[in-house]
Design a protein around this motif. Structure first.
Motif, mmCIF file in Angstrom:
data_model
loop_
_atom_site.group_PDB
_atom_site.id
_atom_site.type_symbol
_atom_site.label_atom_id
_atom_site.label_comp_id
_atom_site.label_asym_id
_atom_site.label_seq_id
_atom_site.Cartn_x
_atom_site.Cartn_y
_atom_site.Cartn_z
ATOM 1 N N GLU A 176 30.680 -32.366 11.442
ATOM 2 C CA GLU A 176 29.605 -31.414 11.188
ATOM 3 C C GLU A 176 29.888 -30.073 11.868
ATOM 4 O OE1 GLU A 176 27.253 -31.562 9.092
ATOM 5 O OE2 GLU A 176 25.725 -30.136 9.726
ATOM 6 N N LYS A 177 29.877 -29.022 11.065
ATOM 7 C CA LYS A 177 29.948 -27.637 11.544
ATOM 8 C C LYS A 177 31.058 -27.361 12.571
ATOM 9 C CE LYS A 177 25.365 -26.579 10.044
ATOM 10 N NZ LYS A 177 24.276 -27.527 9.987
ATOM 11 N N ASP A 200 20.675 -25.763 -1.831
ATOM 12 C CA ASP A 200 21.956 -25.636 -2.527
ATOM 13 C C ASP A 200 21.687 -25.738 -4.023
ATOM 14 O OD1 ASP A 200 23.734 -25.324 -0.392
ATOM 15 O OD2 ASP A 200 23.799 -27.474 -0.017
ATOM 16 N N VAL A 256 31.077 -29.824 2.665
ATOM 17 C CA VAL A 256 30.045 -30.619 1.996
ATOM 18 C C VAL A 256 28.929 -29.680 1.552
ATOM 19 C CG1 VAL A 256 28.314 -32.430 2.346
ATOM 20 C CG2 VAL A 256 30.559 -32.614 3.458
HETATM 21 C C1 G1P Z 1 23.457 -29.396 5.886
HETATM 22 C C2 G1P Z 1 24.468 -30.462 6.324
HETATM 23 C C3 G1P Z 1 25.891 -29.931 6.206
HETATM 24 C C4 G1P Z 1 26.131 -29.442 4.788
HETATM 25 C C5 G1P Z 1 25.068 -28.399 4.391
HETATM 26 C C6 G1P Z 1 25.209 -28.004 2.942
HETATM 27 O O1 G1P Z 1 23.501 -28.346 6.833
HETATM 28 O O2 G1P Z 1 24.184 -30.868 7.650
HETATM 29 O O3 G1P Z 1 26.815 -30.945 6.510
HETATM 30 O O4 G1P Z 1 27.426 -28.887 4.692
HETATM 31 O O5 G1P Z 1 23.753 -28.908 4.590
HETATM 32 O O6 G1P Z 1 24.312 -26.997 2.594
HETATM 33 P P1 G1P Z 1 22.353 -27.207 6.949
HETATM 34 O O7 G1P Z 1 22.712 -26.172 5.924
HETATM 35 O O8 G1P Z 1 21.055 -27.876 6.658
HETATM 36 O O9 G1P Z 1 22.453 -26.682 8.337
#
Ligand code: G1P
Length: 291
Positions: free
Chosen positions: A192-193, A135, A205
Protein backbone atom coordinates in the motif's frame (compact mmCIF):
# COMPACT_ATOMS: atom_id res chain seq x y z
CA UNK A 1 -15.77 -23.17 -12.24
CA UNK A 2 -15.21 -20.41 -9.65
CA UNK A 3 -18.24 -19.42 -7.57
CA UNK A 4 -19.90 -16.51 -9.43
CA UNK A 5 -19.81 -12.96 -8.05
CA UNK A 6 -23.38 -12.03 -7.08
CA UNK A 7 -22.74 -9.36 -4.48
CA UNK A 8 -20.92 -6.06 -4.40
CA UNK A 9 -19.78 -3.78 -1.60
CA UNK A 10 -19.70 0.00 -2.07
CA UNK A 11 -17.68 1.71 0.67
CA UNK A 12 -19.25 5.17 0.83
CA UNK A 13 -18.40 6.32 4.34
CA UNK A 14 -15.64 8.81 3.42
CA UNK A 15 -15.95 12.47 4.38
CA UNK A 16 -15.04 13.99 1.02
CA UNK A 17 -13.11 16.85 2.58
CA UNK A 18 -11.44 17.65 -0.74
CA UNK A 19 -14.80 18.75 -2.11
CA UNK A 20 -15.85 21.07 0.71
CA UNK A 21 -18.00 23.08 0.82
CA UNK A 22 -19.95 20.99 -1.76
CA UNK A 23 -19.83 17.96 0.53
CA UNK A 24 -20.81 19.77 3.73
CA UNK A 25 -24.34 18.35 3.64
CA UNK A 26 -24.12 16.08 0.60
CA UNK A 27 -22.20 12.79 0.26
CA UNK A 28 -19.28 13.06 -2.16
CA UNK A 29 -20.61 9.96 -3.92
CA UNK A 30 -23.67 12.01 -4.95
CA UNK A 31 -21.56 14.54 -6.88
CA UNK A 32 -22.72 14.33 -10.49
CA UNK A 33 -20.57 13.62 -13.50
CA UNK A 34 -22.65 15.40 -16.15
CA UNK A 35 -26.06 14.47 -14.73
CA UNK A 36 -25.55 11.21 -12.86
CA UNK A 37 -24.12 10.76 -9.34
CA UNK A 38 -20.79 8.95 -9.05
CA UNK A 39 -22.38 6.19 -7.01
CA UNK A 40 -24.89 5.43 -9.73
CA UNK A 41 -22.11 4.83 -12.26
CA UNK A 42 -20.61 2.30 -9.83
CA UNK A 43 -23.96 0.57 -9.26
CA UNK A 44 -24.65 0.35 -13.00
CA UNK A 45 -21.18 -1.10 -13.56
CA UNK A 46 -21.87 -3.75 -10.91
CA UNK A 47 -25.22 -4.65 -12.44
CA UNK A 48 -23.65 -4.93 -15.89
CA UNK A 49 -21.22 -7.46 -14.38
CA UNK A 50 -24.10 -9.63 -13.11
CA UNK A 51 -24.19 -8.40 -9.51
CA UNK A 52 -27.61 -8.94 -7.88
CA UNK A 53 -27.09 -7.70 -4.32
CA UNK A 54 -25.76 -4.26 -3.43
CA UNK A 55 -24.22 -3.60 -0.02
CA UNK A 56 -23.44 0.00 0.91
CA UNK A 57 -21.12 0.72 3.81
CA UNK A 58 -22.17 4.22 4.77
CA UNK A 59 -21.55 6.68 7.58
CA UNK A 60 -23.17 9.73 9.12
CA UNK A 61 -24.68 12.17 6.67
CA UNK A 62 -25.03 9.67 3.83
CA UNK A 63 -28.80 9.20 3.79
CA UNK A 64 -29.09 10.95 0.40
CA UNK A 65 -27.59 7.77 -1.09
CA UNK A 66 -30.40 5.64 0.37
CA UNK A 67 -33.00 8.08 -0.92
CA UNK A 68 -31.41 8.06 -4.35
CA UNK A 69 -31.92 4.30 -4.68
CA UNK A 70 -35.54 4.38 -3.49
CA UNK A 71 -38.88 5.52 -4.87
CA UNK A 72 -39.51 9.27 -4.84
CA UNK A 73 -43.30 9.09 -4.87
CA UNK A 74 -44.16 12.77 -5.24
CA UNK A 75 -41.62 13.28 -7.99
CA UNK A 76 -42.71 10.14 -9.83
CA UNK A 77 -46.40 11.07 -9.56
CA UNK A 78 -45.71 14.58 -10.84
CA UNK A 79 -43.64 13.33 -13.79
CA UNK A 80 -46.35 10.77 -14.64
CA UNK A 81 -49.08 13.41 -14.46
CA UNK A 82 -47.15 15.75 -16.76
CA UNK A 83 -46.36 12.99 -19.24
CA UNK A 84 -42.60 13.34 -18.74
CA UNK A 85 -41.99 9.69 -19.51
CA UNK A 86 -38.26 9.92 -20.26
CA UNK A 87 -37.53 11.69 -16.98
CA UNK A 88 -39.76 9.22 -15.12
CA UNK A 89 -37.85 6.30 -16.61
CA UNK A 90 -34.53 7.81 -15.46
CA UNK A 91 -35.87 8.09 -11.92
CA UNK A 92 -37.44 4.64 -11.77
CA UNK A 93 -34.50 2.84 -13.40
CA UNK A 94 -32.22 3.73 -10.47
CA UNK A 95 -34.29 1.64 -8.03
CA UNK A 96 -33.02 -1.87 -7.21
CA UNK A 97 -35.46 -4.75 -6.71
CA UNK A 98 -36.92 -4.88 -3.17
CA UNK A 99 -34.51 -6.58 -0.79
CA UNK A 100 -31.55 -6.39 -3.16
CA UNK A 101 -29.92 -3.48 -1.43
CA UNK A 102 -28.55 -3.32 2.11
CA UNK A 103 -26.98 -0.54 4.15
CA UNK A 104 -24.67 -0.80 7.10
CA UNK A 105 -22.58 1.85 8.79
CA UNK A 106 -18.87 2.02 9.37
CA UNK A 107 -19.04 3.66 12.78
CA UNK A 108 -15.39 4.69 12.94
CA UNK A 109 -13.05 5.71 10.10
CA UNK A 110 -10.54 2.87 10.52
CA UNK A 111 -9.65 2.38 6.86
CA UNK A 112 -10.89 0.78 3.64
CA UNK A 113 -10.22 -2.74 4.93
CA UNK A 114 -12.36 -2.05 7.97
CA UNK A 115 -15.17 -0.59 5.83
CA UNK A 116 -15.22 -3.76 3.74
CA UNK A 117 -15.15 -5.93 6.87
CA UNK A 118 -18.26 -4.10 8.16
CA UNK A 119 -20.20 -5.77 5.30
CA UNK A 120 -19.16 -9.31 6.29
CA UNK A 121 -22.58 -10.53 7.48
CA UNK A 122 -24.18 -9.58 4.17
CA UNK A 123 -21.52 -11.46 2.24
CA UNK A 124 -21.21 -14.70 4.22
CA UNK A 125 -19.02 -17.21 2.43
CA UNK A 126 -19.26 -16.02 -1.16
CA UNK A 127 -16.87 -14.11 -3.37
CA UNK A 128 -17.75 -10.43 -3.50
CA UNK A 129 -16.85 -7.41 -5.61
CA UNK A 130 -15.78 -4.09 -4.12
CA UNK A 131 -16.22 -0.88 -6.10
CA UNK A 132 -14.83 2.51 -5.08
CA UNK A 133 -17.07 5.13 -6.66
CA UNK A 134 -14.22 7.69 -6.71
CA UNK A 135 -12.58 5.67 -9.46
CA UNK A 136 -14.74 6.25 -12.51
CA UNK A 137 -13.83 4.18 -15.56
CA UNK A 138 -14.99 4.98 -19.07
CA UNK A 139 -14.62 2.13 -21.51
CA UNK A 140 -16.38 -0.06 -24.06
CA UNK A 141 -17.25 -2.62 -21.35
CA UNK A 142 -17.55 -1.92 -17.63
CA UNK A 143 -14.34 -2.63 -15.73
CA UNK A 144 -16.01 -5.05 -13.31
CA UNK A 145 -17.61 -7.00 -16.18
CA UNK A 146 -14.16 -7.37 -17.76
CA UNK A 147 -12.84 -8.66 -14.44
CA UNK A 148 -15.74 -11.05 -13.84
CA UNK A 149 -15.19 -12.54 -17.32
CA UNK A 150 -11.49 -13.06 -16.56
CA UNK A 151 -12.31 -14.36 -13.07
CA UNK A 152 -14.55 -17.06 -14.55
CA UNK A 153 -11.36 -18.61 -15.95
CA UNK A 154 -8.90 -18.15 -13.07
CA UNK A 155 -10.92 -17.64 -9.85
CA UNK A 156 -9.26 -16.38 -6.67
CA UNK A 157 -8.66 -12.77 -5.73
CA UNK A 158 -8.44 -10.06 -8.37
CA UNK A 159 -7.77 -6.33 -8.54
CA UNK A 160 -8.06 -3.87 -11.41
CA UNK A 161 -4.66 -2.45 -12.28
CA UNK A 162 -3.21 0.25 -14.49
CA UNK A 163 0.17 1.77 -15.18
CA UNK A 164 0.84 5.02 -13.34
CA UNK A 165 3.71 7.51 -13.48
CA UNK A 166 6.55 6.13 -11.29
CA UNK A 167 6.38 9.20 -9.03
CA UNK A 168 2.67 8.53 -8.33
CA UNK A 169 3.03 5.15 -6.58
CA UNK A 170 2.60 6.67 -3.12
CA UNK A 171 -1.10 7.26 -3.89
CA UNK A 172 -1.92 3.62 -4.68
CA UNK A 173 -1.64 -0.03 -3.83
CA UNK A 174 1.17 -1.35 -6.08
CA UNK A 175 1.73 -4.93 -7.22
CA UNK A 176 4.81 -7.03 -7.81
CA UNK A 177 3.95 -8.50 -11.20
CA UNK A 178 4.53 -12.10 -12.22
CA UNK A 179 3.56 -13.74 -15.49
CA UNK A 180 1.30 -11.83 -17.89
CA UNK A 181 -1.32 -13.49 -20.11
CA UNK A 182 -3.33 -11.08 -22.25
CA UNK A 183 -4.65 -8.56 -19.72
CA UNK A 184 -4.13 -10.76 -16.66
CA UNK A 185 -1.02 -10.26 -14.58
CA UNK A 186 -0.13 -12.66 -11.81
CA UNK A 187 0.24 -10.80 -8.48
CA UNK A 188 3.36 -11.89 -6.58
CA UNK A 189 3.26 -9.12 -4.01
CA UNK A 190 1.18 -6.09 -3.08
CA UNK A 191 2.05 -3.04 -1.01
CA UNK A 192 0.00 0.00 0.00
CA UNK A 193 1.22 3.45 -1.07
CA UNK A 194 4.96 2.80 -1.44
CA UNK A 195 7.37 5.71 -2.01
CA UNK A 196 8.60 5.65 -5.64
CA UNK A 197 12.02 4.34 -4.57
CA UNK A 198 10.40 1.41 -2.74
CA UNK A 199 7.69 0.57 -5.30
CA UNK A 200 7.91 -2.93 -6.79
CA UNK A 201 6.51 -1.68 -10.15
CA UNK A 202 4.34 1.10 -11.55
CA UNK A 203 1.27 -1.17 -11.78
CA UNK A 204 -1.26 0.40 -9.43
CA UNK A 205 -4.51 -0.92 -8.01
CA UNK A 206 -7.62 1.06 -8.92
CA UNK A 207 -10.86 0.70 -7.01
CA UNK A 208 -12.25 -2.60 -8.30
CA UNK A 209 -11.71 -5.84 -6.42
CA UNK A 210 -13.00 -9.41 -6.40
CA UNK A 211 -12.44 -10.91 -2.95
CA UNK A 212 -12.64 -14.46 -1.69
CA UNK A 213 -14.26 -15.00 1.74
CA UNK A 214 -10.90 -15.64 3.50
CA UNK A 215 -10.05 -11.98 3.07
CA UNK A 216 -12.75 -11.19 5.65
CA UNK A 217 -11.20 -13.54 8.19
CA UNK A 218 -7.93 -11.68 7.80
CA UNK A 219 -9.60 -8.25 8.00
CA UNK A 220 -11.21 -9.36 11.27
CA UNK A 221 -7.75 -9.49 12.85
CA UNK A 222 -7.65 -5.68 12.63
CA UNK A 223 -3.98 -5.48 11.68
CA UNK A 224 -2.98 -1.88 11.09
CA UNK A 225 -0.98 -0.90 8.01
CA UNK A 226 -0.10 2.28 6.09
CA UNK A 227 -1.36 5.42 7.86
CA UNK A 228 -2.33 3.32 10.92
CA UNK A 229 -5.41 2.11 9.01
CA UNK A 230 -6.79 -1.38 8.40
CA UNK A 231 -5.85 -1.76 4.75
CA UNK A 232 -7.60 -3.97 2.21
CA UNK A 233 -4.31 -4.10 0.32
CA UNK A 234 -2.53 -5.72 3.28
CA UNK A 235 -5.27 -8.30 3.84
CA UNK A 236 -5.06 -9.26 0.16
CA UNK A 237 -1.27 -9.44 0.31
CA UNK A 238 -1.56 -11.93 3.17
CA UNK A 239 -3.69 -14.19 0.91
CA UNK A 240 -0.95 -14.55 -1.70
CA UNK A 241 -0.19 -18.20 -0.93
CA UNK A 242 -3.84 -19.13 -0.23
CA UNK A 243 -5.54 -18.53 -3.57
CA UNK A 244 -4.77 -17.44 -7.14
CA UNK A 245 -4.31 -13.66 -7.28
CA UNK A 246 -4.38 -11.59 -10.46
CA UNK A 247 -4.34 -7.99 -11.58
CA UNK A 248 -6.53 -7.17 -14.55
CA UNK A 249 -5.19 -4.48 -16.88
CA UNK A 250 -8.61 -3.12 -17.73
CA UNK A 251 -9.58 -1.58 -21.02
CA UNK A 252 -10.78 2.00 -20.58
CA UNK A 253 -9.77 5.29 -19.04
CA UNK A 254 -9.90 5.84 -15.30
CA UNK A 255 -10.69 9.20 -13.75
CA UNK A 256 -9.67 9.96 -10.20
CA UNK A 257 -12.88 11.60 -9.03
CA UNK A 258 -11.44 11.88 -5.53
CA UNK A 259 -9.41 14.82 -6.83
CA UNK A 260 -10.91 18.07 -8.11
CA UNK A 261 -9.01 18.05 -11.40
CA UNK A 262 -9.80 14.37 -12.04
CA UNK A 263 -13.46 15.05 -11.33
CA UNK A 264 -13.49 17.99 -13.72
CA UNK A 265 -11.76 15.93 -16.42
CA UNK A 266 -14.35 13.15 -15.96
CA UNK A 267 -17.14 15.66 -16.52
CA UNK A 268 -15.54 16.81 -19.76
CA UNK A 269 -14.82 13.28 -21.01
CA UNK A 270 -18.30 11.96 -20.18
CA UNK A 271 -19.96 14.98 -21.79
CA UNK A 272 -17.86 14.54 -24.93
CA UNK A 273 -18.82 10.85 -25.02
CA UNK A 274 -22.52 11.76 -25.20
CA UNK A 275 -24.19 12.34 -28.54
CA UNK A 276 -26.55 14.95 -27.07
CA UNK A 277 -23.71 17.08 -25.65
CA UNK A 278 -20.63 16.37 -27.71
CA UNK A 279 -21.02 19.23 -30.21
CA UNK A 280 -21.81 21.97 -27.70
CA UNK A 281 -19.08 20.94 -25.26
CA UNK A 282 -16.44 20.62 -27.99
CA UNK A 283 -17.31 24.19 -29.07
CA UNK A 284 -16.94 25.46 -25.51
CA UNK A 285 -13.57 23.77 -25.10
CA UNK A 286 -12.37 25.18 -28.39
CA UNK A 287 -13.33 28.69 -27.31
CA UNK A 288 -11.23 28.31 -24.13
CA UNK A 289 -8.22 26.78 -25.82
CA UNK A 290 -7.98 29.69 -28.25
CA UNK A 291 -7.94 32.31 -25.48
C1 G1P B 1 -7.50 3.06 -2.07
C2 G1P B 1 -6.65 1.81 -1.86
C3 G1P B 1 -5.45 1.80 -2.80
C4 G1P B 1 -5.94 1.94 -4.23
C5 G1P B 1 -6.81 3.20 -4.38
C6 G1P B 1 -7.41 3.28 -5.76
O1 G1P B 1 -6.74 4.18 -1.65
O2 G1P B 1 -6.24 1.74 -0.50
O3 G1P B 1 -4.74 0.60 -2.66
O4 G1P B 1 -4.83 2.01 -5.10
O5 G1P B 1 -7.88 3.20 -3.43
O6 G1P B 1 -8.13 4.46 -5.94
P1 G1P B 1 -7.39 5.64 -1.37
O7 G1P B 1 -7.45 6.31 -2.71
O8 G1P B 1 -8.74 5.40 -0.78
O9 G1P B 1 -6.45 6.32 -0.44
Amino acid sequence: MPVPVRKAIFPVGGLGTRFLPATKSMPKEMLPVVDKPLIQYAVEEAREAGVEELIFVTGRGKSAIEDHFDHAFELQAMLRERGKDDALKLVVDTIPEPGQVAYTRQQEPLGLGHAVWCARHFVNSEPVAVLLADDLILGPTGCLKQMVDAYAKVGGNMVAIMEVAPEATSSYGVITPGEKTDRLVEVKGLVEKPAPEDAPSNLAVVGRYILQPNVFTDLGRFERGAGGEIQLTDALARQLDQAPFHGHLFEGKRFDCGSRSGFLEANIAYALARDDMNGAVAEILKSYSSR
